[in-house]
Design a protein around this motif. Structure first.
Motif, PDB file in Angstrom:
ATOM      1  N   ALA A  16      41.155 -80.703  68.205  1.00  0.00           N
ATOM      2  CA  ALA A  16      40.876 -79.572  67.328  1.00  0.00           C
ATOM      3  C   ALA A  16      41.235 -79.986  65.903  1.00  0.00           C
ATOM      4  N   VAL A  17      40.395 -79.619  64.955  1.00  0.00           N
ATOM      5  CA  VAL A  17      40.630 -79.932  63.553  1.00  0.00           C
ATOM      6  C   VAL A  17      40.661 -78.631  62.766  1.00  0.00           C
ATOM      7  N   LEU A  18      41.822 -78.326  62.200  1.00  0.00           N
ATOM      8  CA  LEU A  18      41.992 -77.137  61.376  1.00  0.00           C
ATOM      9  C   LEU A  18      41.941 -77.576  59.915  1.00  0.00           C
ATOM     10  N   THR A  19      40.961 -77.073  59.189  1.00  0.00           N
ATOM     11  CA  THR A  19      40.751 -77.466  57.802  1.00  0.00           C
ATOM     12  C   THR A  19      40.971 -76.281  56.879  1.00  0.00           C
ATOM     13  N   VAL A  20      41.852 -76.452  55.896  1.00  0.00           N
ATOM     14  CA  VAL A  20      42.060 -75.450  54.854  1.00  0.00           C
ATOM     15  C   VAL A  20      41.111 -75.770  53.703  1.00  0.00           C
ATOM     16  N   ASP A  21      40.326 -74.774  53.318  1.00  0.00           N
ATOM     17  CA  ASP A  21      39.334 -74.987  52.268  1.00  0.00           C
ATOM     18  C   ASP A  21      39.245 -73.717  51.424  1.00  0.00           C
ATOM     19  N   ALA A  22      40.225 -73.550  50.538  1.00  0.00           N
ATOM     20  CA  ALA A  22      40.311 -72.374  49.670  1.00  0.00           C
ATOM     21  C   ALA A  22      40.426 -72.848  48.230  1.00  0.00           C
ATOM     22  N   PRO A  23      39.311 -73.333  47.662  1.00  0.00           N
ATOM     23  CA  PRO A  23      39.355 -73.918  46.320  1.00  0.00           C
ATOM     24  C   PRO A  23      39.746 -72.896  45.265  1.00  0.00           C
ATOM     25  N   PRO A  24      40.324 -73.377  44.129  1.00  0.00           N
ATOM     26  CA  PRO A  24      40.457 -74.808  43.814  1.00  0.00           C
ATOM     27  C   PRO A  24      41.789 -75.422  44.251  1.00  0.00           C
ATOM     28  N   LEU A  25      42.773 -74.589  44.641  1.00  0.00           N
ATOM     29  CA  LEU A  25      44.125 -75.109  44.858  1.00  0.00           C
ATOM     30  C   LEU A  25      44.659 -74.880  46.268  1.00  0.00           C
ATOM     31  N   ILE A  59      43.558 -81.695  46.180  1.00  0.00           N
ATOM     32  CA  ILE A  59      44.945 -81.616  46.626  1.00  0.00           C
ATOM     33  C   ILE A  59      45.010 -80.876  47.955  1.00  0.00           C
ATOM     34  N   VAL A  60      46.139 -81.033  48.651  1.00  0.00           N
ATOM     35  CA  VAL A  60      46.343 -80.278  49.886  1.00  0.00           C
ATOM     36  C   VAL A  60      46.608 -78.819  49.538  1.00  0.00           C
ATOM     37  N   SER A  61      47.573 -78.581  48.657  1.00  0.00           N
ATOM     38  CA  SER A  61      47.831 -77.224  48.178  1.00  0.00           C
ATOM     39  C   SER A  61      48.731 -77.249  46.948  1.00  0.00           C
ATOM     40  N   GLY A  62      48.451 -76.312  46.048  1.00  0.00           N
ATOM     41  CA  GLY A  62      49.309 -76.115  44.881  1.00  0.00           C
ATOM     42  C   GLY A  62      50.433 -75.137  45.138  1.00  0.00           C
ATOM     43  N   GLY A  63      50.521 -74.610  46.371  1.00  0.00           N
ATOM     44  CA  GLY A  63      51.632 -73.732  46.721  1.00  0.00           C
ATOM     45  C   GLY A  63      51.180 -72.336  47.090  1.00  0.00           C
ATOM     46  N   VAL A  64      52.047 -71.365  46.832  1.00  0.00           N
ATOM     47  CA  VAL A  64      51.804 -69.962  47.168  1.00  0.00           C
ATOM     48  C   VAL A  64      51.308 -69.228  45.923  1.00  0.00           C
ATOM     49  N   ASP A  65      50.365 -68.325  46.109  1.00  0.00           N
ATOM     50  CA  ASP A  65      49.939 -67.437  45.031  1.00  0.00           C
ATOM     51  C   ASP A  65      51.123 -66.529  44.679  1.00  0.00           C
ATOM     52  N   VAL A  66      51.696 -66.712  43.498  1.00  0.00           N
ATOM     53  CA  VAL A  66      52.936 -66.019  43.129  1.00  0.00           C
ATOM     54  C   VAL A  66      52.751 -64.506  43.081  1.00  0.00           C
ATOM     55  N   LEU A 106      48.451 -83.999  46.590  1.00  0.00           N
ATOM     56  CA  LEU A 106      49.621 -83.156  46.317  1.00  0.00           C
ATOM     57  C   LEU A 106      49.767 -82.084  47.389  1.00  0.00           C
ATOM     58  N   CYS A 107      50.974 -81.932  47.909  1.00  0.00           N
ATOM     59  CA  CYS A 107      51.237 -81.035  49.045  1.00  0.00           C
ATOM     60  C   CYS A 107      52.510 -80.254  48.741  1.00  0.00           C
ATOM     61  N   LEU A 108      52.351 -79.029  48.258  1.00  0.00           N
ATOM     62  CA  LEU A 108      53.499 -78.241  47.809  1.00  0.00           C
ATOM     63  C   LEU A 108      53.772 -77.059  48.733  1.00  0.00           C
ATOM     64  N   THR A 109      54.988 -76.625  48.719  1.00  0.00           N
ATOM     65  CA  THR A 109      55.541 -75.420  49.339  1.00  0.00           C
ATOM     66  C   THR A 109      54.999 -75.175  50.743  1.00  0.00           C
ATOM     67  N   TRP A 110      54.203 -74.137  50.931  1.00  0.00           N
ATOM     68  CA  TRP A 110      53.813 -73.742  52.286  1.00  0.00           C
ATOM     69  C   TRP A 110      53.158 -74.880  53.054  1.00  0.00           C
ATOM     70  N   ALA A 111      52.350 -75.690  52.366  1.00  0.00           N
ATOM     71  CA  ALA A 111      51.650 -76.780  53.054  1.00  0.00           C
ATOM     72  C   ALA A 111      52.644 -77.835  53.543  1.00  0.00           C
ATOM     73  N   PHE A 112      53.661 -78.114  52.750  1.00  0.00           N
ATOM     74  CA  PHE A 112      54.694 -79.045  53.190  1.00  0.00           C
ATOM     75  C   PHE A 112      55.467 -78.450  54.365  1.00  0.00           C
ATOM     76  N   GLU A 113      55.705 -77.136  54.328  1.00  0.00           N
ATOM     77  CA  GLU A 113      56.450 -76.495  55.414  1.00  0.00           C
ATOM     78  C   GLU A 113      55.653 -76.511  56.714  1.00  0.00           C
ATOM     79  N   VAL A 114      54.331 -76.413  56.619  1.00  0.00           N
ATOM     80  CA  VAL A 114      53.487 -76.588  57.797  1.00  0.00           C
ATOM     81  C   VAL A 114      53.522 -78.047  58.251  1.00  0.00           C
TER      82      VAL A 114
END
Length: 261
Positions: A16-25, A59-66, A106-114
């Motif tokens: 199974a391949v789970l792909t996150v694709d929520a541009p741009p970050l 990038i993998v993720s810029g983090g959480v939408d503040v 770049l892999c920040l916050t939630w993505a690193f925690e996953v």
């Protein structure tokens, strides 16, 4: 299978391949959280033999939408949100098959925690990682601090979170956080091939390995020893073990194939 446009769950045989694709970050939002939860529902209802988690974009993720944090009106409201967020990596960690996280940038916050909730982390040479919650006066809430400590030690976890710096893949490989650093060129296909190999293995034995290590994490070697013999003995109910033993005796090592049953 398309969960939403932000998260795709595709099946390639046992992988199974789970792909996150929520541009741009690829920011973590309430919508993305809901999409991830739906994907995990599917994986729990119809288990794979291995899971690869990856992302599209630079990038993998810029983090959480503040703005997600800004919307919390009280500590009680925030606790509800954080419990929902923590459930994502917890559910990934509990999946009874190998999980691989592929970080291409770049892999920040939630993505690193996953990522640290997965069994294996593969990183492209250019990848960088960080838990940067300090910039909004917060501590990481999705298990990243403690899971990082389990891999790298308490001192490294304190440094990583308190500085809020980004760390390159080579550093985190040295810290035993990243399992393997792979070349940037061809990274995505290399990660898929690694995950495919795990998906072709003895899935229930891999699940048993995860259970043993969960006991180790909970109580060290004595706790793991208290459970290992029963966990291993249960594998004699599997077709994979019985078939692999007969294959070994008839044809020698390395000739067995595995069905996951």
């Amino acid at each position: 299978m398309n969960m939403t446009q932000q998260v795709r769950l595709d099946r390639d045989g046992g992988l199974a391949v789970l792909t996150v694709d929520a541009p741009p970050l690829n920011l973590y939002t309430a919508s993305l959280q809901s999409s991830l939860a739906s994907a995990l529902d599917s994986l729990e209802e119809e288990p794979a033999r291995a899971l690869l988690i990856r992302a599209e974009g630079k990038i993998v993720s810029g983090g959480v939408d503040v703005s997600l944090f800004d919307a919390q009106g009280s500590p009680a409201e925030a606790k509800v949100l954080f419990d929902e967020m923590l459930a994502v990596p917890d559910r990934i960690a509990a999946l009874p098959f190998p999980t691989v996280f592929a970080a291409h940038g770049l892999c920040l916050t939630w993505a690193f925690e996953v990522a640290v909730a997965c069994d294996v982390i593969l990183a492209a040479a250019r990848a960088k990682f960080g838990l940067v919650e300090k910039v909004v006066g917060l501590t990481p809430t999705m298990g990243g601090t403690q899971r990082l400590a389990a891999r790298a030690g308490v001192g490294r976890a304190k440094e990583f979170v308190m500085t809020g710096d980004t760390y390159d893949a080579a550093t985190l490989e040295r810290w035993n956080v990243v399992n393997r650093v792979l070349p940037d060129e061809g990274f995505d296909e290399a990660a898929r091939e690694f995950a495919r190999q795990l998906a072709s293995g003895p899935t229930r034995a891999h699940a048993a390995t995860k259970r043993v290590l969960d006991h180790f994490s909970a109580g060290g070697v004595p706790e793991a020893n208290a459970h290992i013999t029963a966990i291993a003995a249960e594998l004699f109910e599997t077709e994979d073990l019985r078939g692999a033993v007969k294959s070994f005796l008839a044809d020698g090592p390395g000739k067995a194939t595995f069905s996951g049953r």
